[in-house]
Design a protein around this motif. Structure first.
Motif, PDB file in Angstrom:
ATOM      1  N   LEU A 194       0.831  -1.213   0.000  1.00 28.17           N
ATOM      2  CA  LEU A 194       0.000   0.000   0.000  1.00 28.17           C
ATOM      3  C   LEU A 194       0.859   1.254   0.000  1.00 28.17           C
ATOM      4  O   LEU A 194       0.598   2.219  -0.709  1.00 28.17           O
ATOM      5  N   ARG A 195       1.941   1.229   0.815  1.00 31.49           N
ATOM      6  CA  ARG A 195       2.799   2.399   0.946  1.00 31.49           C
ATOM      7  C   ARG A 195       3.533   2.675  -0.360  1.00 31.49           C
ATOM      8  O   ARG A 195       3.547   3.797  -0.860  1.00 31.49           O
ATOM      9  N   SER A 196       4.127   1.621  -0.943  1.00 30.20           N
ATOM     10  CA  SER A 196       4.975   1.839  -2.111  1.00 30.20           C
ATOM     11  C   SER A 196       4.146   2.147  -3.352  1.00 30.20           C
ATOM     12  O   SER A 196       4.616   2.823  -4.252  1.00 30.20           O
ATOM     13  N   ARG A 197       2.893   1.660  -3.407  1.00 33.75           N
ATOM     14  CA  ARG A 197       2.054   1.970  -4.567  1.00 33.75           C
ATOM     15  C   ARG A 197       1.331   3.303  -4.397  1.00 33.75           C
ATOM     16  O   ARG A 197       0.599   3.733  -5.258  1.00 33.75           O
ATOM     17  N   GLY A 198       1.529   3.930  -3.229  1.00 30.29           N
ATOM     18  CA  GLY A 198       0.886   5.218  -3.012  1.00 30.29           C
ATOM     19  C   GLY A 198      -0.616   5.112  -2.826  1.00 30.29           C
ATOM     20  O   GLY A 198      -1.331   6.093  -2.964  1.00 30.29           O
ATOM     21  N   ARG A 199      -1.133   3.901  -2.514  1.00 35.25           N
ATOM     22  CA  ARG A 199      -2.573   3.761  -2.298  1.00 35.25           C
ATOM     23  C   ARG A 199      -2.989   4.356  -0.952  1.00 35.25           C
ATOM     24  O   ARG A 199      -4.129   4.690  -0.723  1.00 35.25           O
ATOM     25  N   ALA A 200      -2.031   4.409  -0.047  1.00 37.13           N
ATOM     26  CA  ALA A 200      -2.298   5.014   1.259  1.00 37.13           C
ATOM     27  C   ALA A 200      -0.956   5.479   1.791  1.00 37.13           C
ATOM     28  O   ALA A 200       0.072   4.863   1.512  1.00 37.13           O
ATOM     29  N   SER A 201      -0.930   6.568   2.523  1.00 34.94           N
ATOM     30  CA  SER A 201       0.327   7.031   3.094  1.00 34.94           C
ATOM     31  C   SER A 201       0.781   6.020   4.143  1.00 34.94           C
ATOM     32  O   SER A 201      -0.006   5.190   4.594  1.00 34.94           O
TER      33      SER A 201
END
Lengths: 283, 258
Positions: free
Chosen positions: A83-90
């Motif tokens: 999630l973090r690396s794909r920018g889906r959520a901070s």
């Protein structure tokens, strides 16, 4: 074991507690330092909550909760990283999702677990005085994995947590290294949860680093100092816990917090910290 | 791929962008941008804020995919280049220090990892490369200092040394001299000229001020969503744009390109 150690480590149960505690106290900050450097100091907490859901599932299914906790924490760590690396959520939003999801899942699952051993409290706050030789060997094996990984990949992990984009441009396998860090954090959590419990697991990863960063000048000495402070907090915490009949997990964490308070006030008092030269950006 | 303009002599292109276009949503940023950097060439990419410099840089480094067009580094697409260490990258200053202390030498040594294999321990060649990089940016005396205790200009030189430690054949720098003092600008200029002259490396410098390096450039490329100028500094000077250390002309001229 029956080693001739002085009080309070004269009893077998205290020696088992000491062995497991030393491994966890020394290894937790090794991984914690990389998380703090990345400003994900609370990642251990999020993973601890996931591990709680795994423990509850283990109690419900009547399998050894260490394995189900490991599965939940590793799976969650990789999901948070994704999630973090794909920018889906901070980073902190991704953590919050798992933080509360894990806690709620654990609460629901444990409410359905009704077996004789289905008591989640020892896992929440630790039960270091009841560890058995098998538990200690598990902790030692997990600790060995953590130390070997940091020895092998520590430099590359430092490159990634310092500057992920530059590491990617240079051709380092950033995604693999991020996943490795997430797995190492999970392994540390699982090893530490018998010692201080899932609610306080992250404290052993972060508090010694918070103290060591005020004392050290290099990343390497921060790692070593944090490990020493972590292990020392375990010894002192166990001593105090037996002397005054306190909960050992909480006592260990309070000692680590007290070390930070002493170091921080000594640094402030002596004025030795951050005499920043002109032009410094104020870190 | 355009021919290198240096005296009609064909130069091996180490980095090329061919008709690269990119848009953020409906907002076009790059419009068929074509440029090349030859082996041993010192090129500056300049443009006003918001002209697409950083986007073009990220595309050329393989951190972003272009909407159309193509990029080649050493003849390969950025994502398929195996020998990534041939490219050194100096990001905008911001990320050298974090919450945990780390020394100058520790940061610079990470620039060597990709080249030797990240799981290997550093050998004599790695230590020599780190020593060389530190002395190239005049930081040998501060090697054991924590990065958080450095000035902004010193911190920027740490990032340059990190890139130099890998002995790159192409060095790409993003706004490296923004807000850096004159002494650091001079050391910065010396280390780049050293790299170009002694190591025959190519340098692509992305900036909106050229400061101390203006006299050493082989070419200047001016970007404003598309390439509006590509040629030697003397050509730009003939148009009445001066590029010296304290010259106001270039920033003013860039802002006038609307």
């Amino acid at each position: 074991m029956g080693l001739p150690l002085p009080w309070p480590f004269d009893r077998d149960y205290m020696q088992l507690a000491l062995a497991a505690g030393l491994v966890v106290g020394a290894c937790g900050p090794l991984i914690g330092a990389f998380l703090v450097q990345r400003r994900l100091a609370l990642m251990g907490d999020g993973l601890g909550h996931l591990a709680f859901a795994g423990i509850a599932a283990g109690l419900l299914l009547a399998v050894w909760p260490v394995w189900t906790a490991m599965i939940a924490a590793v799976g969650g760590a990789i999901a948070i990283e994704w999630l973090r690396s794909r920018g889906r959520a901070s980073g902190d939003l991704a953590l919050a999702l798992f933080f509360y999801g894990g806690l709620a899942g654990g609460a629901v699952l444990s409410s359905r677990a009704t077996g004789a051993d289905a008591n989640v409290v020892p896992w929440l706050f630790g039960s270091i005085l009841t560890v058995e030789p098998g538990d200690v060997w598990t902790v030692v094996a997990l600790g060995g994995f953590v130390v070997a990984s940091v020895a092998l990949a520590g430099r590359a992990l430092l490159a990634v947590v310092l500057d992920e984009e530059a590491a990617r441009v240079a051709g380092l396998p950033v995604d693999v290294l991020n996943a490795l860090l997430a797995v190492l954090a999970s392994v540390t959590i699982v090893a530490a949860m018998r010692v201080v419990g899932v609610l306080l697991v992250a404290a052993l990863m972060v508090l010694p680093v918070a103290s060591a960063r005020l004392l050290a000048r290099s990343f390497r000495t921060t790692l070593l100092a944090a490990s020493a402070i972590g292990a020392g907090s375990v010894v002192a915490g166990l001593w105090l816990a037996r002397r005054f009949a306190l909960a050992p997990g909480g006592t260990i964490v309070l000692v680590a917090a007290a070390v930070f308070a002493v170091v921080a006030s000594a640094r402030t008092g002596s004025g030795a910290h951050s005499p920043a030269p002109p032009g410094t950006t104020g870190r | 791929m355009q021919a290198a303009p240096t005296g009609g002599r064909a130069i091996d292109q180490v980095l090329t962008a061919d008709a690269v276009s990119f848009a953020y949503g409906a907002h076009p940023v790059l419009d068929r941008v074509t440029l090349g950097v030859g082996s041993g060439e010192f090129v500056a990419l300049v443009g006003p804020n918001g002209s697409g410099k950083s986007t073009l840089l990220r595309i050329m480094l393989g951190l972003l995919r272009p909407a159309s067009g193509s990029v080649r580094i050493f003849g390969e697409s950025p994502r398929h280049l195996e020998e990534r260490w041939r490219v050194g990258y100096v990001p905008q200053r911001s990320s050298a220090a974090g919450d945990v202390p780390v020394t100058v030498e520790e940061v610079v040594a990470t620039g060597r990892l990709a080249r030797r294999g990240w799981w290997r321990r550093p050998g004599p060649a790695d230590r020599a490369a780190v020593d060389h990089a530190l002395s190239a940016v005049a930081l040998s005396d501060l090697r054991h200092h924590p990065v958080r205790a450095l000035s902004g200009g010193q911190e920027q030189r740490v990032l340059i040394a990190r890139a130099l430690a890998g002995d790159p054949e192409l060095l790409v720098l993003d706004e490296p001299v923004a807000g850096v003092d004159a002494e650091s600008q001079r050391l910065f200029r010396d280390s780049l000229v050293h790299l170009v002259r002694e190591h025959r490396a190519a340098v692509l410098l992305v900036s909106h001020e050229l400061g101390a390096v203006a006299d050493d450039l082989d070419r200047i490329v001016v970007l404003r969503h598309r390439v509006v100028f590509d040629g030697p500094p003397s050509e730009l000077a003939r148009r009445g744009v001066s590029l010296g250390v304290h010259a106001e002309d270039l920033p003013l001229w860039l802002e006038g390109l609307r």
